[in-house]
Design a protein around this motif. Structure first.
Motif, PDB file in Angstrom:
ATOM      1  N   MET A  10       0.848  -1.188   0.000  1.00 56.80           N
ATOM      2  CA  MET A  10       0.000   0.000   0.000  1.00 56.80           C
ATOM      3  C   MET A  10       0.885   1.240   0.000  1.00 56.80           C
ATOM      4  O   MET A  10       1.849   1.309   0.772  1.00 56.80           O
ATOM      5  N   VAL A  11       0.577   2.194  -0.859  1.00 59.59           N
ATOM      6  CA  VAL A  11       1.373   3.419  -0.933  1.00 59.59           C
ATOM      7  C   VAL A  11       0.454   4.637  -0.937  1.00 59.59           C
ATOM      8  O   VAL A  11      -0.645   4.594  -1.483  1.00 59.59           O
ATOM      9  N   ASP A  12       0.938   5.709  -0.324  1.00 57.71           N
ATOM     10  CA  ASP A  12       0.112   6.915  -0.260  1.00 57.71           C
ATOM     11  C   ASP A  12       0.230   7.779  -1.520  1.00 57.71           C
ATOM     12  O   ASP A  12      -0.565   8.681  -1.728  1.00 57.71           O
ATOM     13  N   ASP A  13       1.211   7.492  -2.371  1.00 61.12           N
ATOM     14  CA  ASP A  13       1.407   8.254  -3.599  1.00 61.12           C
ATOM     15  C   ASP A  13       2.110   7.327  -4.605  1.00 61.12           C
ATOM     16  O   ASP A  13       3.279   6.988  -4.412  1.00 61.12           O
ATOM     17  N   GLN A  14       1.402   6.949  -5.657  1.00 64.25           N
ATOM     18  CA  GLN A  14       1.970   5.983  -6.601  1.00 64.25           C
ATOM     19  C   GLN A  14       3.214   6.496  -7.302  1.00 64.25           C
ATOM     20  O   GLN A  14       4.159   5.743  -7.504  1.00 64.25           O
ATOM     21  N   GLU A  15       3.231   7.748  -7.697  1.00 61.74           N
ATOM     22  CA  GLU A  15       4.399   8.276  -8.413  1.00 61.74           C
ATOM     23  C   GLU A  15       5.615   8.326  -7.499  1.00 61.74           C
ATOM     24  O   GLU A  15       6.712   7.935  -7.885  1.00 61.74           O
ATOM     25  N   LYS A  16       5.417   8.814  -6.278  1.00 59.58           N
ATOM     26  CA  LYS A  16       6.514   8.848  -5.308  1.00 59.58           C
ATOM     27  C   LYS A  16       7.003   7.428  -5.029  1.00 59.58           C
ATOM     28  O   LYS A  16       8.210   7.185  -4.959  1.00 59.58           O
ATOM     29  N   ALA A  17       6.073   6.489  -4.921  1.00 63.15           N
ATOM     30  CA  ALA A  17       6.443   5.090  -4.676  1.00 63.15           C
ATOM     31  C   ALA A  17       7.240   4.534  -5.848  1.00 63.15           C
ATOM     32  O   ALA A  17       8.249   3.858  -5.652  1.00 63.15           O
ATOM     33  N   LEU A  18       6.806   4.822  -7.069  1.00 58.90           N
ATOM     34  CA  LEU A  18       7.524   4.339  -8.243  1.00 58.90           C
ATOM     35  C   LEU A  18       8.960   4.864  -8.240  1.00 58.90           C
ATOM     36  O   LEU A  18       9.904   4.109  -8.494  1.00 58.90           O
ATOM     37  N   GLN A  19       9.124   6.132  -7.929  1.00 58.19           N
ATOM     38  CA  GLN A  19      10.466   6.725  -7.895  1.00 58.19           C
ATOM     39  C   GLN A  19      11.320   6.065  -6.809  1.00 58.19           C
ATOM     40  O   GLN A  19      12.496   5.766  -7.039  1.00 58.19           O
ATOM     41  N   PHE A  20      10.738   5.804  -5.640  1.00 57.80           N
ATOM     42  CA  PHE A  20      11.495   5.188  -4.553  1.00 57.80           C
ATOM     43  C   PHE A  20      11.843   3.734  -4.866  1.00 57.80           C
ATOM     44  O   PHE A  20      12.993   3.323  -4.735  1.00 57.80           O
ATOM     45  N   TYR A  21      10.862   2.969  -5.294  1.00 55.34           N
ATOM     46  CA  TYR A  21      11.083   1.537  -5.509  1.00 55.34           C
ATOM     47  C   TYR A  21      11.999   1.264  -6.705  1.00 55.34           C
ATOM     48  O   TYR A  21      12.722   0.276  -6.709  1.00 55.34           O
ATOM     49  N   THR A  22      11.986   2.147  -7.702  1.00 54.96           N
ATOM     50  CA  THR A  22      12.896   1.966  -8.835  1.00 54.96           C
ATOM     51  C   THR A  22      14.209   2.716  -8.603  1.00 54.96           C
ATOM     52  O   THR A  22      15.286   2.149  -8.741  1.00 54.96           O
ATOM     53  N   GLY A  23      14.129   3.982  -8.239  1.00 56.82           N
ATOM     54  CA  GLY A  23      15.319   4.814  -8.106  1.00 56.82           C
ATOM     55  C   GLY A  23      16.201   4.483  -6.916  1.00 56.82           C
ATOM     56  O   GLY A  23      17.423   4.575  -7.005  1.00 56.82           O
ATOM     57  N   LYS A  24      15.598   4.102  -5.806  1.00 59.09           N
ATOM     58  CA  LYS A  24      16.384   3.810  -4.599  1.00 59.09           C
ATOM     59  C   LYS A  24      16.602   2.309  -4.404  1.00 59.09           C
ATOM     60  O   LYS A  24      17.727   1.864  -4.199  1.00 59.09           O
ATOM     61  N   LEU A  25      15.510   1.531  -4.439  1.00 62.80           N
ATOM     62  CA  LEU A  25      15.633   0.102  -4.155  1.00 62.80           C
ATOM     63  C   LEU A  25      16.147  -0.700  -5.338  1.00 62.80           C
ATOM     64  O   LEU A  25      16.722  -1.767  -5.159  1.00 62.80           O
ATOM     65  N   GLY A  26      15.915  -0.211  -6.566  1.00 63.83           N
ATOM     66  CA  GLY A  26      16.465  -0.893  -7.739  1.00 63.83           C
ATOM     67  C   GLY A  26      15.507  -1.814  -8.471  1.00 63.83           C
ATOM     68  O   GLY A  26      15.926  -2.559  -9.357  1.00 63.83           O
ATOM     69  N   PHE A  27      14.210  -1.757  -8.136  1.00 69.79           N
ATOM     70  CA  PHE A  27      13.235  -2.530  -8.894  1.00 69.79           C
ATOM     71  C   PHE A  27      13.065  -1.913 -10.278  1.00 69.79           C
ATOM     72  O   PHE A  27      13.501  -0.782 -10.528  1.00 69.79           O
ATOM     73  N   ILE A  28      12.411  -2.638 -11.176  1.00 69.68           N
ATOM     74  CA  ILE A  28      12.153  -2.182 -12.546  1.00 69.68           C
ATOM     75  C   ILE A  28      10.642  -2.134 -12.757  1.00 69.68           C
ATOM     76  O   ILE A  28       9.933  -3.069 -12.389  1.00 69.68           O
ATOM     77  N   LYS A  29      10.163  -1.038 -13.382  1.00 69.34           N
ATOM     78  CA  LYS A  29       8.732  -0.944 -13.678  1.00 69.34           C
ATOM     79  C   LYS A  29       8.358  -2.022 -14.689  1.00 69.34           C
ATOM     80  O   LYS A  29       9.009  -2.175 -15.717  1.00 69.34           O
ATOM     81  N   LYS A  30       7.311  -2.769 -14.388  1.00 61.56           N
ATOM     82  CA  LYS A  30       6.865  -3.847 -15.277  1.00 61.56           C
ATOM     83  C   LYS A  30       5.577  -3.457 -16.007  1.00 61.56           C
ATOM     84  O   LYS A  30       5.486  -3.565 -17.215  1.00 61.56           O
ATOM     85  N   THR A  31       4.570  -3.035 -15.260  1.00 64.03           N
ATOM     86  CA  THR A  31       3.260  -2.763 -15.844  1.00 64.03           C
ATOM     87  C   THR A  31       2.740  -1.419 -15.364  1.00 64.03           C
ATOM     88  O   THR A  31       2.862  -1.093 -14.188  1.00 64.03           O
ATOM     89  N   GLU A  32       2.150  -0.659 -16.289  1.00 65.73           N
ATOM     90  CA  GLU A  32       1.489   0.591 -15.929  1.00 65.73           C
ATOM     91  C   GLU A  32       0.254   0.733 -16.800  1.00 65.73           C
ATOM     92  O   GLU A  32       0.351   0.947 -18.004  1.00 65.73           O
ATOM     93  N   ILE A  33      -0.908   0.582 -16.164  1.00 67.03           N
ATOM     94  CA  ILE A  33      -2.182   0.668 -16.869  1.00 67.03           C
ATOM     95  C   ILE A  33      -3.039   1.718 -16.176  1.00 67.03           C
ATOM     96  O   ILE A  33      -3.347   1.572 -14.989  1.00 67.03           O
ATOM     97  N   PRO A  34      -3.426   2.791 -16.894  1.00 66.58           N
ATOM     98  CA  PRO A  34      -4.296   3.803 -16.282  1.00 66.58           C
ATOM     99  C   PRO A  34      -5.634   3.174 -15.861  1.00 66.58           C
ATOM    100  O   PRO A  34      -6.212   2.375 -16.601  1.00 66.58           O
ATOM    101  N   MET A  35      -6.079   3.526 -14.667  1.00 70.47           N
ATOM    102  CA  MET A  35      -7.356   3.022 -14.154  1.00 70.47           C
ATOM    103  C   MET A  35      -8.082   4.177 -13.470  1.00 70.47           C
ATOM    104  O   MET A  35      -8.224   4.186 -12.244  1.00 70.47           O
ATOM    105  N   GLY A  36      -8.479   5.167 -14.259  1.00 72.64           N
ATOM    106  CA  GLY A  36      -9.134   6.333 -13.687  1.00 72.64           C
ATOM    107  C   GLY A  36      -8.138   7.182 -12.945  1.00 72.64           C
ATOM    108  O   GLY A  36      -7.084   7.553 -13.460  1.00 72.64           O
ATOM    109  N   GLU A  37      -8.438   7.458 -11.692  1.00 73.00           N
ATOM    110  CA  GLU A  37      -7.591   8.302 -10.854  1.00 73.00           C
ATOM    111  C   GLU A  37      -6.246   7.648 -10.527  1.00 73.00           C
ATOM    112  O   GLU A  37      -5.254   8.321 -10.266  1.00 73.00           O
ATOM    113  N   HIS A  38      -6.210   6.318 -10.533  1.00 72.37           N
ATOM    114  CA  HIS A  38      -5.000   5.584 -10.168  1.00 72.37           C
ATOM    115  C   HIS A  38      -4.513   4.733 -11.343  1.00 72.37           C
ATOM    116  O   HIS A  38      -5.064   4.796 -12.425  1.00 72.37           O
TER     117      HIS A  38
END
Length: 129
Positions: A10-38
């Motif tokens: 669970m994350v309070d901000d998806q964009e901030k989470a994406l930056q942290f999990y990829t930029g800091k932890l080293g994960f790679i973005k796999k899937t991004e599908i728009p679903m309305g607000e999220h």
């Protein structure tokens, strides 16, 4: 045969989470599908790109916010990630500005450390000894 395909954090901000999990932890973005607000937004480990996906789950459900905050306040990790060397990851991530709520500690057959993911969660890093 049952297997885990997607799990979530669970994350309070998806964009901030994406930056942290990829930029800091080293994960790679796999899937991004728009679903309305999220978005349906997943990351994977760089060495397991066809492995389990981690969904960066938006906090759109009120009771989930209460649960997330209760875990955080109690110092309980939401989830745990396996690493080869906790001490090396601690040093790498600390140098990258990641804040830890627990420094590396041996607990029986494992070494663990706990970090703040900046998105409302404590995340445990675990190394089998």
């Amino acid at each position: 045969m049952i297997r885990i395909h997607v799990t979530s954090v669970m994350v309070d901000d998806q964009e901030k989470a994406l930056q942290f999990y990829t930029g800091k932890l080293g994960f790679i973005k796999k899937t991004e599908i728009p679903m309305g607000e999220h978005r349906w937004l997943t990351v994977v480990g760089p060495n397991e790109q066809n492995g389990v996906e981690l969904l960066l789950e938006p906090m759109a459900f009120g009771p989930a916010r209460v649960y997330q905050q209760a875990l955080k306040d109690a110092g309980i990790p939401l989830t745990s990630f396996m690493v080869d060397n906790v001490q090396q990851e601690f040093e790498r991530l600390t140098a990258a500005g990641v804040q830890f709520t627990m420094t590396p500690k041996v607990m029986g057959p494992v070494m663990i450390a706990v970090l703040d993911d900046t998105c409302g969660n404590n995340i445990q890093l675990t190394q089998m000894l």
